[in-house]
Design a protein around this motif. Structure first.
Motif, short mmCIF file in Angstrom:
data_model
loop_
_atom_site.label_atom_id
_atom_site.label_comp_id
_atom_site.label_asym_id
_atom_site.label_seq_id
_atom_site.Cartn_x
_atom_site.Cartn_y
_atom_site.Cartn_z
N TYR A 1 0.83 -1.20 0.00
CA TYR A 1 0.00 0.00 0.00
C TYR A 1 0.87 1.25 0.00
N LEU B 1 6.56 1.99 -8.01
CA LEU B 1 5.73 0.90 -8.51
C LEU B 1 6.57 -0.35 -8.73
N PHE C 1 -3.19 -4.21 -6.33
CA PHE C 1 -2.84 -3.24 -7.37
C PHE C 1 -4.10 -2.79 -8.12
N ALA D 1 7.04 -2.02 -5.54
CA ALA D 1 5.80 -2.71 -5.16
C ALA D 1 5.66 -4.03 -5.90
N ILE E 1 2.58 1.73 -3.46
CA ILE E 1 1.63 2.08 -4.51
C ILE E 1 1.12 3.51 -4.33
N GLU F 1 -6.54 -0.11 -6.79
CA GLU F 1 -6.18 1.31 -6.81
C GLU F 1 -6.59 2.00 -8.11
N VAL G 1 -3.05 3.41 -11.51
CA VAL G 1 -2.00 2.41 -11.39
C VAL G 1 -1.85 1.64 -12.70
#
Length: 249
Positions: free
Chosen positions: A89, A111, A127, A114, A92, A130, A134
């Motif tokens: 979290y 990213l 992912f 992540a 992102i 979001e 994203v």
């Protein structure tokens, strides 16, 4: 203000965000921000997830600086290192903060962190939830990864394809990585990881490296974990020695 009462509507905030009901989202933000001064003992248990939702809501209403401040508080929480979902979290949402500020390279770096973290446990939904922002960053990152030589091991083409499918978008994937001459896969280090490796070789401590690069210690720990994994090392000394064997230093 009692924190348990604040936690009940978190799913409702997600619902309002999905519907674009920014009036209710803004009202919830105004009510929720004071909770960070609440000494209620339950705060220590639930505050990280409240901060995640709050940062997401702040981004949605354009309060980027306040969202960044909340994420900075989250980075300082040691649970973000231990809990993969919190770590994801954070990466992102930080990527979305950078994107909102127009710093696309920094957004793509977050990213990629992540994705490298999420692939180990097969995270997909975290992912997708979001949203389109994203997805857009993912497409740009895939394009960037496709131009790297040699191709990175992580995120792998298979994992990227699963994410693209989940978002319902298409893109040409990076090529599969090629084995190194010794038969091992050696994933290339990112520019940030190369910087950190050089500072490791110079003998700097974690605190000194974090201060030099102006990054949180939790972010540095994630970079170190990725460096160790790529170099098949278990300590700073092993990482530096392996890097020298591979002519990375």
């Amino acid at each position: 203000m009692g924190l348990p009462r604040m936690l009940v509507p978190l799913w409702r905030v997600q619902y309002w965000l999905a519907r674009g009901d920014m009036g209710r989202v803004s009202a919830w933000i105004e009510e929720t921000l004071p909770v960070f001064d609440d000494p209620h003992p339950m705060a220590n248990i639930h505050l990280p997830f409240l901060k995640v939702t709050l940062a997401r809501a702040l981004l949605a209403v354009g309060q980027v600086d306040t969202a960044d401040r909340i994420l900075a508080q989250l980075r300082a929480d040691p649970r973000c290192v231990r809990q993969t979902d919190l770590c994801l979290y954070l990466f992102i949402l930080q990527a979305l903060v950078y994107q909102a500020r127009g710093d696309i390279p920094a957004a793509l770096e977050q990213l990629e962190l992540a994705l490298s973290t999420g692939e180990k446990e097969g995270y997909i939904r975290i992912f997708v939830d979001e949203g389109p922002a994203v997805a857009g960053l993912l497409l740009r990152l895939v394009d960037q990864l496709r131009q790297r030589d040699p191709a990175p091991l992580s995120p792998s083409p298979a994992y990227l394809q699963r994410l693209l499918d989940a978002f319902g978008v298409q893109a040409d994937l990076p090529p599969a990585p090629i084995p190194a001459p010794d038969g091992l896969f050696v994933e290339p280090l990112t520019e940030r990881e190369q910087e950190i490796l050089q500072l490791l070789a110079a003998g700097l401590s974690n605190d000194e490296i974090a201060e030099r690069l102006v990054i949180a210690r939790s972010t540095l720990k994630t970079h170190l974990k990725n460096i160790y994994g790529k170099l098949d090392a278990h300590s700073r000394l092993e990482a530096v020695a392996r890097a020298k064997e591979l002519s990375l230093l």
